[in-house]
Scaffold this motif. Structure first.
Motif, short mmCIF file in Angstrom:
data_model
loop_
_atom_site.label_atom_id
_atom_site.label_comp_id
_atom_site.label_asym_id
_atom_site.label_seq_id
_atom_site.Cartn_x
_atom_site.Cartn_y
_atom_site.Cartn_z
N ASN A 90 0.88 -1.16 0.00
CA ASN A 90 0.00 0.00 0.00
C ASN A 90 0.91 1.21 0.00
N SER A 92 1.51 5.49 -0.11
CA SER A 92 1.00 6.84 0.14
C SER A 92 2.09 7.84 -0.22
N THR A 93 1.68 8.99 -0.76
CA THR A 93 2.63 10.04 -1.10
C THR A 93 2.26 11.32 -0.37
N MET A 222 6.31 6.01 -9.34
CA MET A 222 4.89 6.34 -9.46
C MET A 222 4.21 5.47 -10.53
N LEU A 227 0.34 5.46 -9.67
CA LEU A 227 -0.05 6.67 -8.96
C LEU A 227 0.20 7.91 -9.80
N ASN A 228 -0.52 8.99 -9.52
CA ASN A 228 -0.29 10.25 -10.20
C ASN A 228 0.98 10.92 -9.68
#
Length: 229
Positions: A90, A92-93, A222, A227-228
């Motif tokens: 998982n 997260s940024t 990314m 992910l963006n």
């Protein structure tokens, strides 16, 4: 002769009196009994058809509900799709503005760095300078255009991300001025492994490298996790 005329006159007078008496209205007598019904007359011509004239007749009563039709056969079960691959993390940024930061030591308050994250998850940091390319840290940041080569050491603590700037190859601190740095990106990758600590972080790095991901490249990381930027 006179006697005869007298008799005639008396007779005429009697008749006149009788006629006068008869000319006066008498009382209305009682109504007589009803006479027998006369013969029925011939039937008249038929009237025009209302439906033909566009005049609808009254609506008839609703008919009974028809019987329910038989249920059709059940369709065939679809083919089961292929199971997806187990996810490996998982992610997260977090982005932090560094445009007003200065000094040889910069501490970023990052509440995402919980004790569990610090101890078990892989944390990647990237610095952005002048909206150019993200550079991984810790590393040399000569490409950032500082006055000379500089090294950045990183220390991660509970709720804190520390950056220490040195003259390259020495232990001498080197200060940066406000505006030299734009932002910091932190990428936190949580492993689904049951192994915790350093070995779990190394497992994540090993898996990414075996999949051909350059972890020094922020954009490649990314893309890998979908992910963006």
């Amino acid at each position: 002769m006179k006697t005869t005329m007298t008799i005639i006159k008396c007779t005429l007078m009697t008749i006149a009196i009788a006629c006068t008496s008869c000319s006066k209205d008498g009382d209305i007598g009682p109504i007589g009994p009803q006479g027998e019904q006369g013969i029925q007359g011939e039937q008249g011509p038929a009237g025009e058809d209302g439906e033909a004239l566009g005049i609808p007749g009254p609506q008839g009563p609703q008919g009974e509900t028809g019987a329910t039709g038989a249920t059709g056969p059940a369709g065939e079960d679809g083919t089961n799709g292929a199971d997806g691959e187990d996810g490996n993390a998982n992610v997260s940024t977090f982005t932090y503005d560094l445009s007003t930061e200065s000094g040889a030591t910069i501490a970023i308050t990052a509440t995402a760095l919980t004790q569990d994250v610090v101890e078990n998850d892989l944390i990647l940091g990237y610095l952005l300078k002048n909206e150019d390319t993200y550079t991984p840290i810790p590393s040399s940041i000569y490409a950032f255009g500082l006055n000379d080569n500089s090294d950045i050491a990183v220390e991660i603590q509970l709720n804190r991300y520390w950056m220490f700037f040195y003259e390259v190859g020495t232990e001498n601190f080197k200060s940066v001025t406000a505006g030299q740095l734009d932002e910091l990106k932190l990428v936190i990758i949580e492993s689904n492994s049951t192994t915790s600590g350093k070995s779990s972080k190394e497992d994540i790095l090993s898996k990414m490298k075996s999949d051909g991901v350059n972890t020094d490249d922020y954009y490649a990381v990314m893309d890998y996790f979908g992910l963006n930027f």
